[in-house]
Write an enzyme that holds these catalytic residues in place. Structure first.
Site, short mmCIF file in Angstrom:
data_model
loop_
_atom_site.label_atom_id
_atom_site.label_comp_id
_atom_site.label_asym_id
_atom_site.label_seq_id
_atom_site.Cartn_x
_atom_site.Cartn_y
_atom_site.Cartn_z
CG ASP A 1 4.86 -0.66 1.85
OD1 ASP A 1 4.69 0.56 1.69
OD2 ASP A 1 5.23 -1.15 2.94
CG HIS B 1 -2.38 5.13 1.97
ND1 HIS B 1 -2.70 5.67 3.19
CD2 HIS B 1 -1.85 3.90 2.25
CE1 HIS B 1 -2.39 4.83 4.16
NE2 HIS B 1 -1.86 3.75 3.61
CB SER C 1 -3.70 -7.78 -5.06
OG SER C 1 -4.23 -8.01 -6.34
#
EC number: 4.1.1.65
Length: 423
Positions: free
Chosen positions: A205, A281, A392
């Protein structure tokens, strides 16, 4: 006023009398009267102190004010600071610089008129011990909260950063024992469907800061602010590890990464805000061959700071995973930030980030190719790869044919599993 030592007529050993001597400075006036002045008037005269109105007399009020004005002492003090060693000078000027920028109405501006110069805002920010602060924040996150305190603390965080707890695998706030567990919460399986129609998906995200082709070995961290590709990734890894064809030594670093004729190098920068899902991911089907860890600073990677500090991503601590996919070179870089010293890669148990045993300016390599494993670590699209603590940035740099197209807009919000681009 100048103080000097004058020996007594019959002094005992190491005994002196301190007497005050006044300095009268006379300047020759231009004109006819200038020639009548004696040569001795061109130099300061030393006179013994005497009563007012005596020969020579006391200097007038204006001259006495000039001699006693504290700018002279301040200049002498600043001159001593300029002769100090760099660490000591930095230590002593740091608090004064903070006051210079914080105090209203330019309260410390008179200091700039006598030779003092404040540190720039960028240099001041870089001098903040962000690694130490991030380690302290990490310890604080591990502290177990009392059951009665968990809901108020987490509710405040949810309200501040707009967290959607309906997507969390566990919605009960009392389940999370500390802040670290709450930051690294898992999502429901159906919350992020993985797009199978496109070759590259979003690994996390976040917000799209920049994307496009890499040109002239420079990558944009935000619009108009670039950083060096070689400084970011480090020296090229041997072709034996990545199964690449041998490149000509005379080629640029960018050309050495491109392994197939007709391909181009692309990049995409995704910023994870504190309220976003903190796991990342695999963005495609690829093979991880090498890991390079750069210890560094932990400055904020907020877009506003990224516009302010050039090559911010090259200064910050980061973990570079490199390998290959069906079109050639592929890399995913997890960039640390303030309070995000912890970067975890699930299949790499030897990785320890923000450790005091590592120094800035170096890097540590680890190869996943060995005699027993010549293929590296295979990753499937959407598979769990790692996680941050808080938030981050993820930077993708990969090789693809010229007809590769991004399905993005700069500044848009994106979620894990959504399409980044395709052929």
């Amino acid at each position: 006023m100048v103080r000097c030592y004058k020996a007594l007529s019959n002094p005992p050993p190491s005994c002196y009398n301190l007497r005050k001597v006044k300095i009268h400075v006379r300047r020759l006036r231009s004109g006819n009267g200038g020639s009548s002045s004696c040569a001795g008037d061109q130099h300061p005269q030393l006179e013994s102190p005497g009563p007012a109105g005596s020969a020579g007399g006391t200097p007038n009020r204006r001259t006495r004010f000039r001699l006693q004005f504290p700018q002279l002492a301040l200049r002498r003090r600043l001159g001593q600071l300029s002769c100090m060693s760099r660490p000591a000078l930095k230590l002593r000027s740091w608090p004064l610089t903070i006051l210079y920028y914080l105090l209203p109405f330019g309260a410390l501006k008179p200091l700039t008129r006598v030779g003092w110069r404040p540190m720039s805002r960028v240099a001041l920010y870089k001098s903040v011990p962000t690694r130490l602060l991030s380690r302290a924040w990490g310890r604080l996150n591990q502290v177990e909260l009392p059951t009665w305190l968990r809901k108020p603390v987490y509710s405040l965080y949810i309200w501040t950063f707009g967290v959607n707890m309906k997507e969390a695998a566990v919605e009960d706030l009392h389940h999370y024992r500390n802040l670290s567990e709450f930051f690294r919460r898992k999502l429901k399986p159906q919350a992020r469907p993985v797009c199978c129609l496109h070759s590259v998906i979003s690994p996390s995200d976040g917000k799209i800061l920049n994307f496009g082709q890499v040109k002239n070995c420079e990558v944009e961290q935000v619009k108009g602010v670039t950083y060096s590709l070689e400084s970011f990734l480090g020296p090229r890894i041997s072709t034996e590890e990545l199964h690449f064809s041998q490149a000509s030594p005379g080629n640029s670093f960018q050309q050495q990464l491109v392994t197939k004729e007709g391909n181009e190098l692309y990049h995409c920068v995704i910023y994870l805000a504190p309220g976003d899902y903190h796991c990342f991911h695999s963005p495609t089907d690829w093979r991880v061959s090498h890991r390079r860890h750069f210890p560094g600073s932990l400055m904020s990677v907020n877009p506003g700071v990224a516009r302010w500090i050039k090559e911010l991503f090259c200064h910050n601590e980061r973990v570079v995973l490199t390998g290959d996919w069906k079109h050639g070179f592929f890399s995913l870089t997890a960039v640390g930030a303030t309070n995000v010293g912890s970067i975890r890669i699930y299949f790499d148990q030897d990785l320890h980030t923000n450790s005091p045993c590592y120094s800035k300016g170096s890097y540590n390599d680890f190869s996943f190719i060995s005699n027993n494993n010549k293929e590296g670590i295979p990753m499937r699209k959407g598979e769990h790869l790692g996680e941050f603590n808080l938030g981050s940035t993820i930077v993708l740099i990969f090789e693809a044919p010229k007809d590769f197209k991004f399905h993005l807009k700069a500044g848009q919000k994106i979620r894990f599993g959504e399409a980044l681009g395709s052929l």
